[in-house]
Write an enzyme that holds these catalytic residues in place. Structure first.
Site, PDB file in Angstrom:
ATOM      1  N   HIS A  22       1.248  -1.226   0.156  1.00 30.67           N
ATOM      2  CA  HIS A  22      -0.075   0.398  -0.226  1.00 30.67           C
ATOM      3  C   HIS A  22       1.033   0.847  -0.193  1.00 30.67           C
ATOM      4  CE1 HIS A  22      -3.906   2.102   1.764  1.00 30.67           C
ATOM      5  NE2 HIS A  22      -2.864   3.061   1.221  1.00 30.67           N
ATOM      6  N   HIS A  24       1.382   5.459  -1.538  1.00 27.18           N
ATOM      7  CA  HIS A  24       1.207   6.688  -2.576  1.00 27.18           C
ATOM      8  C   HIS A  24       2.133   7.347  -2.958  1.00 27.18           C
ATOM      9  CE1 HIS A  24      -2.949   6.528  -1.329  1.00 27.18           C
ATOM     10  NE2 HIS A  24      -2.619   6.450   0.159  1.00 27.18           N
ATOM     11  N   LEU A  25       2.499   7.343  -4.319  1.00 33.73           N
ATOM     12  CA  LEU A  25       3.978   7.953  -5.287  1.00 33.73           C
ATOM     13  C   LEU A  25       3.544   9.007  -5.560  1.00 33.73           C
ATOM     14  CD1 LEU A  25       5.144   4.646  -7.004  1.00 33.73           C
ATOM     15  CD2 LEU A  25       6.222   5.901  -5.661  1.00 33.73           C
ATOM     16  N   ASN A  50      -5.043   7.081  -5.788  1.00 33.23           N
ATOM     17  CA  ASN A  50      -5.830   8.451  -6.475  1.00 33.23           C
ATOM     18  C   ASN A  50      -4.718   9.948  -6.487  1.00 33.23           C
ATOM     19  OD1 ASN A  50      -3.750   7.624  -3.856  1.00 33.23           O
ATOM     20  ND2 ASN A  50      -4.841   9.341  -2.143  1.00 33.23           N
ATOM     21  N   LYS A 108      -9.120  -0.151  -5.941  1.00 33.09           N
ATOM     22  CA  LYS A 108      -9.256   0.979  -4.864  1.00 33.09           C
ATOM     23  C   LYS A 108     -10.689   0.870  -4.309  1.00 33.09           C
ATOM     24  CE  LYS A 108      -7.626   2.252  -1.117  1.00 33.09           C
ATOM     25  NZ  LYS A 108      -6.498   3.026  -1.318  1.00 33.09           N
ATOM     26  N   HIS A 145     -11.020   1.070   1.926  1.00 34.52           N
ATOM     27  CA  HIS A 145     -10.496   2.283   2.889  1.00 34.52           C
ATOM     28  C   HIS A 145     -11.822   2.286   3.502  1.00 34.52           C
ATOM     29  CE1 HIS A 145      -8.880   5.757   4.586  1.00 34.52           C
ATOM     30  NE2 HIS A 145     -10.551   6.086   4.905  1.00 34.52           N
ATOM     31  N   HIS A 183      -4.647  -0.688   5.370  1.00 32.77           N
ATOM     32  CA  HIS A 183      -4.702  -0.051   6.983  1.00 32.77           C
ATOM     33  C   HIS A 183      -5.568   0.045   8.005  1.00 32.77           C
ATOM     34  CE1 HIS A 183      -7.334   2.619   5.399  1.00 32.77           C
ATOM     35  NE2 HIS A 183      -6.335   3.340   4.090  1.00 32.77           N
ATOM     36  N   ASP A 256       0.875   2.631   4.051  1.00 32.55           N
ATOM     37  CA  ASP A 256       0.641   3.005   3.417  1.00 32.55           C
ATOM     38  C   ASP A 256       1.565   5.414   3.761  1.00 32.55           C
ATOM     39  OD1 ASP A 256      -2.575   4.862   2.501  1.00 32.55           O
ATOM     40  OD2 ASP A 256      -2.487   5.342   4.950  1.00 32.55           O
ATOM     41  N   ALA A 272      -4.894  14.925   5.280  1.00 35.14           N
ATOM     42  CA  ALA A 272      -4.304  13.850   5.946  1.00 35.14           C
ATOM     43  C   ALA A 272      -3.592  12.870   5.378  1.00 35.14           C
ATOM     44  CB  ALA A 272      -5.252  12.580   5.839  1.00 35.14           C
TER      45      ALA A 272
HETATM   46  O1  DOR Z   1      -4.024   9.510   5.618  1.00 31.94           O
HETATM   47  C1  DOR Z   1      -4.070   9.374   4.354  1.00 31.94           C
HETATM   48  N1  DOR Z   1      -3.888   9.798   3.591  1.00 31.94           N
HETATM   49  N2  DOR Z   1      -5.194   8.145   4.007  1.00 31.94           N
HETATM   50  C2  DOR Z   1      -5.716   7.886   2.881  1.00 31.94           C
HETATM   51  O2  DOR Z   1      -6.375   6.889   2.657  1.00 31.94           O
HETATM   52  C3  DOR Z   1      -5.100   8.978   2.049  1.00 31.94           C
HETATM   53  C4  DOR Z   1      -3.505   9.601   2.033  1.00 31.94           C
HETATM   54  C5  DOR Z   1      -3.144  10.447   1.093  1.00 31.94           C
HETATM   55  O3  DOR Z   1      -3.201  10.119  -0.471  1.00 31.94           O
HETATM   56  O4  DOR Z   1      -2.187  11.149   1.345  1.00 31.94           O
HETATM   57 ZN    ZN Z   2      -3.642   4.884   1.281  1.00 29.30          ZN
END
Ligand code: DOR
Ligand code: ZN
Length: 356
Positions: A22, A24-25, A50, A108, A145, A183, A256, A272
């Protein structure tokens, strides 16, 4: 940690090269800034879709994957495993395209409004039933999620409520659909995954394993410890740790890691997400060592995720040394900076070798 465990800790450990299930790039300069942290530790990662706009089709995933590979520094070997962003309008035909592409490994599911860039997310899961049926047929996992979104639901209760309202009915309706609850943050989620069929698994992040919700309010508001799902109370953290070190193959590593520019977190309405890719295996090693469970790290980090996704296990090795290092206060992030987890603090384990 008790003294016996300290004495018994090895100077170094060598394990099969891990994967991050998991991640995020982001894209462009932000991606170029963070990708080397992941690629120097992990052989593969499940890349979250996302972006703005989200990666909703196989064609978009194929070109995003190319951008990731082009951003890899020379000499680094890393395989990005792509995902599609499920929407109310995802077409059934897209599932066949995704499976046949050989580069898309999952879809997702973000409930609309649940988190960062989730406004195109699913408004009612029933709308996706035909697509979920196709995913079941084509053996493409659904990554979830797991939070309900209503503003009437307490932010700390959203995961537990999602399990009862959405997940249990979904598992009953699609018994052969592989689902990863991403997560997880609560005892309820641990219990749900443990008693669920083998088609259900979960990822665990370093922050939810190492911090409880006090960390958000420690001496003042700590925006860098704000992520979604939000950190929970200590009893939940203990349940997550027990799951991680259990040796059960349903629980595996997913950082994550979610980079945001410093000024967007230190903000009136802060984003977040916590950045952990700079220490994406070291943090877990520290936790497993403190729990006297280092022998369980390799299964959790390097085997169980690959087995669940039906992919070959990696054969290369990495070595971590028990030697403290201090995390910098910031890392460059395109034209900005980002604040990593443990900024200015020590991490007890250091990556010293990574075969590719
Ligand atoms: O804290 C988070 N940040 N939760 C998520 O589900 C998405 C992620 C983000 O892409 O920043
Ligand atoms: Zn995530």
């Amino acid at each position: 940690m008790n003294i016996d465990q300290t004495v018994a800790l090895p100077e170094s450990i060598t394990i099969t090269r891990p994967d991050d299930w998991h991640l995020h790039l982001r894209d462009d300069a932000a991606m170029r800034a963070v990708l080397p942290h992941t690629a120097s530790r992990f052989a593969r990662a499940i890349v979250m879709p996302n972006l703005r706009p989200p990666i909703t089709t196989t064609a978009l995933a194929v070109s995003y994957r190319q951008r990731i590979l082009s951003a890899l520094p020379a000499g680094m070997v890393f395989d990005p495993l792509m995902t599609l962003y499920l929407t109310d309008n995802t077409r059934v035909e897209e599932i066949k395209l995704a499976r046949e592409s050989g580069v898309v490994y999952a879809l997702k599911y973000y409930p609309a409004g649940a988190t960062t860039n989730s406004d195109s997310g699913v408004t009612a899961i029933e709308k996706c039933y035909p697509v979920l049926a196709a995913m079941e047929r084509y053996d493409l996992p659904l990554l979830v999620h797991g939070e309900v979104t209503g503003s009437d639901v307490d932010v700390f209760d959203r995961e537990a409520m999602f399990i009862d309202q959405i997940l249990r009915p979904l598992v009953a309706r699609f018994p052969n659909l592989k689902i990863v609850m991403e997560h997880i943050t609560t005892q309820e989620a641990v219990e749900f995954v443990m008693q669920a069929p083998v088609t259900i698994a979960a990822t665990l992040t370093p922050q939810h394993l190492m911090l409880n919700r006090n960390a958000i309010f420690n001496g003042g508001v700590r925006p860098h410890n704000y992520c979604l799902p939000i950190l929970k109370r200590e009893s939940h953290r203990r349940a997550l740790v027990a799951a991680a070190i259990s040796g059960l193959p349903k629980f595996f590593l997913g950082t994550d890691s979610a980079p945001h520019a410093q000024h967007t977190k230190e903000n009136d309405c802060g984003c977040a997400g916590m950045y952990t890719a700079h220490a994406g295996i070291e943090l877990y090693a520290e936790l497993f060592a403190a729990e006297g469970a280092l022998s369980k790290l390799e299964g959790f980090a390097s085997f169980f995720g690959a087995d669940f996704y039906g992919l070959p296990r990696n054969t290369q090795k990495i070595t971590l040394k028990r030697q403290a290092w201090t995390v910098p206060d910031v890392y460059p992030f395109g034209e900005h900076t980002l604040v990593p987890m443990r900024a200015r603090e020590n991490i007890q384990w250091q990556l010293i070798a990574s075969q590719t």
